[in-house]
Motif scaffolding. Structure first.
Motif, PDB file in Angstrom:
ATOM      1  N   LYS A  40       0.885  -1.291   0.058  1.00  0.00           N
ATOM      2  CA  LYS A  40       0.094   0.008  -0.017  1.00  0.00           C
ATOM      3  C   LYS A  40       0.855   1.197  -0.164  1.00  0.00           C
ATOM      4  O   LYS A  40       0.560   2.156  -0.709  1.00  0.00           O
ATOM      5  N   SER A  41       1.786   1.215   0.827  1.00  0.00           N
ATOM      6  CA  SER A  41       2.595   2.488   0.982  1.00  0.00           C
ATOM      7  C   SER A  41       3.464   2.640  -0.336  1.00  0.00           C
ATOM      8  O   SER A  41       3.682   3.947  -0.783  1.00  0.00           O
ATOM      9  N   THR A  42       4.002   1.712  -1.051  1.00  0.00           N
ATOM     10  CA  THR A  42       4.717   1.775  -2.357  1.00  0.00           C
ATOM     11  C   THR A  42       3.861   2.234  -3.165  1.00  0.00           C
ATOM     12  O   THR A  42       3.948   3.074  -4.069  1.00  0.00           O
ATOM     13  N   LYS A  56       2.472  -5.487  -8.185  1.00  0.00           N
ATOM     14  CA  LYS A  56       3.749  -6.173  -8.618  1.00  0.00           C
ATOM     15  C   LYS A  56       3.342  -6.977 -10.085  1.00  0.00           C
ATOM     16  O   LYS A  56       3.404  -8.118 -10.147  1.00  0.00           O
ATOM     17  N   ALA A  57       2.924  -6.031 -10.980  1.00  0.00           N
ATOM     18  CA  ALA A  57       2.257  -6.648 -12.137  1.00  0.00           C
ATOM     19  C   ALA A  57       3.346  -7.258 -13.045  1.00  0.00           C
ATOM     20  O   ALA A  57       2.938  -8.309 -13.988  1.00  0.00           O
ATOM     21  N   MET A  78       0.402   2.278 -14.303  1.00  0.00           N
ATOM     22  CA  MET A  78      -0.282   3.275 -13.229  1.00  0.00           C
ATOM     23  C   MET A  78      -1.274   4.425 -14.128  1.00  0.00           C
ATOM     24  O   MET A  78      -2.016   4.865 -13.305  1.00  0.00           O
ATOM     25  N   GLU A  79      -1.149   4.628 -15.471  1.00  0.00           N
ATOM     26  CA  GLU A  79      -1.871   5.487 -16.170  1.00  0.00           C
ATOM     27  C   GLU A  79      -3.194   4.775 -16.130  1.00  0.00           C
ATOM     28  O   GLU A  79      -4.248   5.582 -15.971  1.00  0.00           O
ATOM     29  N   SER A  86       2.271  -1.877 -11.448  1.00  0.00           N
ATOM     30  CA  SER A  86       3.710  -2.035 -10.844  1.00  0.00           C
ATOM     31  C   SER A  86       3.941  -0.767 -10.293  1.00  0.00           C
ATOM     32  O   SER A  86       4.348   0.232 -11.000  1.00  0.00           O
ATOM     33  N   SER A  87       4.051  -0.692  -8.924  1.00  0.00           N
ATOM     34  CA  SER A  87       4.124   0.765  -8.354  1.00  0.00           C
ATOM     35  C   SER A  87       5.736   1.051  -8.436  1.00  0.00           C
ATOM     36  O   SER A  87       6.029   2.354  -8.326  1.00  0.00           O
TER      37      SER A  87
END
Length: 330
Positions: free
Chosen positions: A74-76, A208-209, A251-252, A244-245
């Motif tokens: 979550k934090s990442t 972690k995609a 992310m987009e 993947s953070s």
């Protein structure tokens, strides 16, 4: 009005009354925001009127809840969202909830360093808060901190909860958009059922995609949703995304989905219903808090009735009615 930062660095800062902080909060002063949140968290009686005034200036921010099982990342994810959203021009606020230290009662910061680095680099405001033993995944003053950030012009405001379990789903009554994060390769299809959090998610995210197990976890969650495990209170179909953070992959897509859900709430009329439900819950929670304060203030009376209940000379309902000043018929 004299600036909030009215102190000589060689001397201790003078105490500024909370009502005097309000204009500074509305102007976006980070120092005033930090002080006001600290007073909300410390339950300062002197800050009650100021927080009430601040509340009148809220209701504009998109509040996003990030929750999920412990260790999901979550934090990442929040750190990555800070970077991505600020690049879009947003003024991002974050309230990160941590388990309380069993010794000091303060927040266990965990991997907040990465998040704080992202915030400092991108002018976001991050505040860590301890649960102080409160169940539900949030801290008692979480929403007051959100109010302060909302009034100061931050949007979106991200609430990161502690790792949730079956009964710790309070975030659903605090946020407009709830993101449930799962990690791949941990049997998350089973975890999600046990945690009881499938139904609260507006958006499911698998972290972690880049791991091969991520696709299997996405498929498992979609399968559970197809069996009727998703939300029943909305016409929004909860999407399942793998991101993947660390690398920023997809992310987009998550940012676009967050925007789409916010627009859906406005266009469908669900925003008003969700706001009403959230405000109703806040009133009930505050009432319970004030009742607890009343009981604590009358510790002698409480002890007297407690002993009577222990001796079976009274019963819990009668004792509660007397302590609340209600008639026995209630």
């Amino acid at each position: 009005m004299t600036s909030v930062a009215r102190f000589d660095r060689a001397k201790r800062p003078t105490y500024v009354p909370s009502l005097e902080l309000v204009p500074e909060v509305l102007a976006g002063s980070r120092l005033a925001i930090a002080r006001m949140i600290s007073r909300a968290e410390g339950n300062y009686a002197e800050a009650t009127a100021a927080l009430a005034e601040i509340y009148k200036h809220t209701g504009k921010a998109h509040i996003i809840g990030i929750t999920g099982v412990p260790g999901a990342g979550k934090s990442t994810l929040v750190a990555s969202l800070i970077k991505a959203l600020t690049l879009e021009g947003h003024k991002v606020g974050v309230v990160a909830i941590d388990p309380s230290s069993p010794f000091s009662g303060g927040a266990i910061l965990g991997d907040r360093v990465r998040m704080n680095d992202a915030a400092e680099a991108n002018q976001a405001f991050v505040r860590s808060m301890a649960t102080r033993g409160h169940l539900g995944g949030l801290a008692p003053s979480t929403l007051q901190a959100v109010d302060v950030l909302d009034a100061a012009g931050y949007s979106p405001i991200i609430i990161e909860t502690v790792g949730v379990g079956q009964d710790e789903v309070e975030i659903v009554t605090a946020a407009h958009t709830v993101v449930v994060l799962s990690a791949p390769g941990l049997g998350d299809d089973i975890q999600a059922i046990k945690a009881g959090i499938l139904e609260i998610a507006d958006i499911h995210v698998v972290s972690k995609a880049d791991k091969p197990e991520a696709a299997a976890t996405v498929a498992a969650i979609k399968g559970m949703l197809a069996l009727g495990g998703g939300t029943t209170h909305s016409t929004w179909g909860s999407p399942v995304l793998a991101v993947s953070s660390v690398s920023g992959e997809h992310m987009e897509s998550l940012q676009a989905t967050l925007r789409n859900h916010w627009k859906h709430l406005q266009d469908s009329g669900e925003f008003a219903a969700r706001e009403r439900n959230n405000c109703r819950t806040r009133i009930f929670n505050m009432a319970r808090h004030l009742f607890q304060q009343q009981f604590d203030a009358g510790a002698n009376d409480l002890e007297q009735h407690l002993q009577a209940v222990v001796r079976r000379e009274s019963d819990p309902r009668t004792a509660a009615n007397v302590l609340l000043g209600w008639n026995q018929e209630r």
